[in-house]
Write a protein that holds these residues in place. Structure first.
Motif, PDB file in Angstrom:
ATOM      1  N   ASP A   9       0.864  -1.183   0.000  1.00 48.45           N
ATOM      2  CA  ASP A   9       0.000   0.000   0.000  1.00 48.45           C
ATOM      3  C   ASP A   9       0.902   1.235   0.000  1.00 48.45           C
ATOM      4  N   LEU A  10       1.230   1.708  -1.185  1.00 45.53           N
ATOM      5  CA  LEU A  10       2.194   2.808  -1.321  1.00 45.53           C
ATOM      6  C   LEU A  10       1.733   4.082  -0.615  1.00 45.53           C
ATOM      7  N   LEU A  11       0.480   4.485  -0.843  1.00 46.46           N
ATOM      8  CA  LEU A  11       0.006   5.728  -0.234  1.00 46.46           C
ATOM      9  C   LEU A  11      -0.041   5.596   1.285  1.00 46.46           C
ATOM     10  N   GLY A  12      -0.436   4.446   1.784  1.00 48.71           N
ATOM     11  CA  GLY A  12      -0.441   4.219   3.225  1.00 48.71           C
ATOM     12  C   GLY A  12       0.959   4.247   3.809  1.00 48.71           C
ATOM     13  N   GLY A  76      -2.536   2.218 -10.717  1.00 51.47           N
ATOM     14  CA  GLY A  76      -3.504   1.184 -11.052  1.00 51.47           C
ATOM     15  C   GLY A  76      -3.690   0.141  -9.961  1.00 51.47           C
ATOM     16  N   THR A  77      -2.676  -0.033  -9.099  1.00 54.35           N
ATOM     17  CA  THR A  77      -2.753  -0.996  -7.997  1.00 54.35           C
ATOM     18  C   THR A  77      -2.237  -0.316  -6.733  1.00 54.35           C
ATOM     19  N   PRO A  78      -2.541  -0.873  -5.532  1.00 58.95           N
ATOM     20  CA  PRO A  78      -2.178  -0.189  -4.284  1.00 58.95           C
ATOM     21  C   PRO A  78      -0.687   0.089  -4.094  1.00 58.95           C
ATOM     22  N   LEU A  96       6.408   0.386  -5.896  1.00 54.46           N
ATOM     23  CA  LEU A  96       7.265  -0.132  -4.832  1.00 54.46           C
ATOM     24  C   LEU A  96       6.815  -1.506  -4.339  1.00 54.46           C
ATOM     25  N   THR A  97       6.044  -2.228  -5.164  1.00 57.46           N
ATOM     26  CA  THR A  97       5.570  -3.543  -4.746  1.00 57.46           C
ATOM     27  C   THR A  97       6.716  -4.523  -4.518  1.00 57.46           C
TER      28      THR A  97
END
Length: 158
Positions: A9-12, A76-78, A96-97
């Motif tokens: 969860d990049l933004l988190g 497009g993804t978390p 950053l997954t």
């Protein structure tokens, strides 16, 4: 802190306040500058984060106030985002997954190549290499998460 730390969860992950330390090296002249300050990632009403960096940049022994604002919009993804300048122009993508990402940003005759590395829950780093007809720079920034305001204070040794 070894290897990469995947972010689901990049933004988190980015939300909150970070101590920010940057070195700027001119690889042609050998000159080096330093930025010291903070980066606050606050929520945007329409979604995403507003990144507000402020501090002091010292170049050739002259300190100057410095600041930068970016928008980190959901990808497009978390684990992904689209980073934009404050005026909305695209800057770079960010994924950053895996805990590591490389992004390019062409700017006139210059190329900015950024390498993003997540070290753990509270530390990440960027290294931007800037090349062009008149530029040969390396900007390395270390981010350390500030503890939340309600976190207990570290015990003081007696």
């Amino acid at each position: 802190m070894g290897g990469f730390w995947p972010v689901t969860d990049l933004l988190g992950y980015l939300a909150g306040n970070w101590r920010t330390e940057r070195t700027v090296r001119d690889l042609a002249s050998g000159d080096e500058g330093r930025f010291s300050g903070t980066t606050a990632f606050g929520l945007l009403e329409a979604g995403g984060l507003l990144s507000q960096e402020s501090g002091v940049f010292v170049w050739q022994d002259v300190p100057r106030p410095a600041e930068r604002t970016l928008r980190v919009l959901p990808g497009g993804t978390p684990g992904t985002a689209n980073v934009r300048f404050s005026d909305g122009r695209p800057f770079h993508d960010l994924d950053l997954t895996s805990g590591h990402h490389v992004a390019d940003h062409p700017c006139a005759a210059d190329l900015y190549r950024g390498e993003f590395t997540v070290l753990d829950a509270d530390h990440w780093r960027t290294a931007w290499r800037v090349t062009g007809p008149t530029k040969n720079l390396l900007l390395t920034t270390d981010y350390t998460r500030d503890p939340p305001a309600d976190a207990p204070a570290e015990p003081t040794p007696h």
